[in-house]
Scaffold this motif. Sequence first.
Motif, PDB file in Angstrom:
ATOM      1  N   LEU A   1      72.665  31.521  26.639  1.00  0.00           N
ATOM      2  CA  LEU A   1      71.456  31.881  27.340  1.00  0.00           C
ATOM      3  C   LEU A   1      71.813  32.952  28.248  1.00  0.00           C
ATOM      4  O   LEU A   1      70.913  33.259  29.242  1.00  0.00           O
ATOM      5  N   GLY A   2      72.920  33.696  27.948  1.00  0.00           N
ATOM      6  CA  GLY A   2      73.165  34.803  28.718  1.00  0.00           C
ATOM      7  C   GLY A   2      73.668  34.689  30.209  1.00  0.00           C
ATOM      8  O   GLY A   2      73.532  35.525  30.950  1.00  0.00           O
ATOM      9  N   ARG A   3      74.076  33.552  30.475  1.00  0.00           N
ATOM     10  CA  ARG A   3      74.545  33.259  31.956  1.00  0.00           C
ATOM     11  C   ARG A   3      75.719  34.006  32.089  1.00  0.00           C
ATOM     12  O   ARG A   3      76.813  33.957  31.501  1.00  0.00           O
ATOM     13  N   MET A   4      75.550  34.369  33.358  1.00  0.00           N
ATOM     14  CA  MET A   4      76.880  35.374  33.800  1.00  0.00           C
ATOM     15  C   MET A   4      77.537  34.370  34.596  1.00  0.00           C
ATOM     16  O   MET A   4      77.234  33.621  35.616  1.00  0.00           O
ATOM     17  N   THR A   5      78.943  34.372  34.477  1.00  0.00           N
ATOM     18  CA  THR A   5      79.910  33.726  35.463  1.00  0.00           C
ATOM     19  C   THR A   5      80.325  34.772  36.714  1.00  0.00           C
ATOM     20  O   THR A   5      80.018  35.738  36.830  1.00  0.00           O
TER      21      THR A   5
ATOM     22  N   PRO B   1      78.295  40.492  24.998  1.00  0.00           N
ATOM     23  CA  PRO B   1      79.308  39.807  23.990  1.00  0.00           C
ATOM     24  C   PRO B   1      80.001  38.702  24.467  1.00  0.00           C
ATOM     25  O   PRO B   1      80.612  37.793  23.640  1.00  0.00           O
ATOM     26  N   TYR B   2      80.243  38.251  25.855  1.00  0.00           N
ATOM     27  CA  TYR B   2      81.020  37.101  26.146  1.00  0.00           C
ATOM     28  C   TYR B   2      80.163  36.142  26.857  1.00  0.00           C
ATOM     29  O   TYR B   2      80.820  34.991  27.190  1.00  0.00           O
ATOM     30  N   THR B   3      79.025  36.289  27.160  1.00  0.00           N
ATOM     31  CA  THR B   3      78.111  35.302  27.859  1.00  0.00           C
ATOM     32  C   THR B   3      77.780  34.172  26.641  1.00  0.00           C
ATOM     33  O   THR B   3      78.012  34.527  25.483  1.00  0.00           O
TER      34      THR B   3
ATOM     35  N   ASN C   1      79.214  41.064  16.797  1.00  0.00           N
ATOM     36  CA  ASN C   1      79.659  40.539  18.419  1.00  0.00           C
ATOM     37  C   ASN C   1      81.258  40.846  18.316  1.00  0.00           C
ATOM     38  O   ASN C   1      81.653  41.166  19.480  1.00  0.00           O
ATOM     39  N   ASP C   2      81.966  40.592  17.039  1.00  0.00           N
ATOM     40  CA  ASP C   2      83.366  41.022  17.381  1.00  0.00           C
ATOM     41  C   ASP C   2      83.451  42.358  17.542  1.00  0.00           C
ATOM     42  O   ASP C   2      84.462  42.952  18.218  1.00  0.00           O
TER      43      ASP C   2
ATOM     44  N   LEU D   1      71.172  46.477  33.911  1.00  0.00           N
ATOM     45  CA  LEU D   1      71.633  47.589  32.738  1.00  0.00           C
ATOM     46  C   LEU D   1      73.032  47.045  32.536  1.00  0.00           C
ATOM     47  O   LEU D   1      73.593  46.871  31.530  1.00  0.00           O
ATOM     48  N   VAL D   2      73.906  47.482  33.696  1.00  0.00           N
ATOM     49  CA  VAL D   2      75.403  47.195  33.451  1.00  0.00           C
ATOM     50  C   VAL D   2      75.738  45.851  33.105  1.00  0.00           C
ATOM     51  O   VAL D   2      76.777  45.785  32.145  1.00  0.00           O
ATOM     52  N   SER D   3      74.922  44.859  33.485  1.00  0.00           N
ATOM     53  CA  SER D   3      75.333  43.451  33.435  1.00  0.00           C
ATOM     54  C   SER D   3      75.071  43.215  31.591  1.00  0.00           C
ATOM     55  O   SER D   3      75.872  42.589  30.919  1.00  0.00           O
ATOM     56  N   LEU D   4      74.329  44.010  31.154  1.00  0.00           N
ATOM     57  CA  LEU D   4      74.261  43.963  29.647  1.00  0.00           C
ATOM     58  C   LEU D   4      75.486  44.172  28.996  1.00  0.00           C
ATOM     59  O   LEU D   4      75.802  43.700  27.833  1.00  0.00           O
TER      60      LEU D   4
END
Length: 250
Positions: A104-108, A99-101, A69-70, A92-95
């Motif tokens: 749960l992979g939630r997007m801000t 490393p920052y979510t 992740n680092d 795809l681009v959201s993937l």
Amino acid sequence: ASIGYRTGKKTIHVVDGIDASLHCGELVALIGKNGAGKSTLLRTLSALQEPLSGDIELNGKNITGLSPNDVAKELSLVLTSIEQASLTVRELVSLGRTPYTDFLGRMTAKDNCIVDAAMDVMGVGIFEERMLATLSDGERQKCMIAKALAQDTPLMLLDEPTAFLDFHGKLHLFKTLRSIAREKGKSVLVSTHDIELAMRVADRLWVADKGYLHTGTVEELQSSGVLQSFIDGDGCRYNTKEQRIEYNQR
């Protein structure tokens, strides 16, 4: 450093004596014949395999000591192969934000803004809801680069990103990558077979040839004879005065 492979008790050296660095704000083109070690070098730089000897440092940190992740926060890698064709362009681009979510992979809102900006830079936002499988190879390649941009890393590594593009597409992509490097202060390393285009647009070249890696500007590599040695032969000749490749038409 030395790079290569270990298979059982056998060690295969691909490139030895590597002493190279990448700087913020520059576009560097990695050139070399097939089998010269370009992909091996990119895989080693991106921590997908360990160097045979020596160290690779990212912003003063040894890459082998970093968690996956680092590493993903320090560098992004764009490969020639295009996967995940069942996703939409935005998915795809959201993937790139993974490393920052949270777990749960939630997007801000910030994450979504970064995704929008990455798609805008690469000109793929106009079909953000389309499935990757419906796009051309060149369009999908641009989406992969947008994903790397959304990852927002100081180092970007790209393996043959111009492979599916026509001449004007290649030139536009090289200029875009150079602008990204300069305007965003990133280090961008591009593996390519488009030698003359790389010589015209890149700030520096890395030349993998005969088991060694030579680095420098076109002028420096010409003065040392590296470009002539690499290019001359098989009907090709490097014109030092005009800094271009000439081809024997016979």
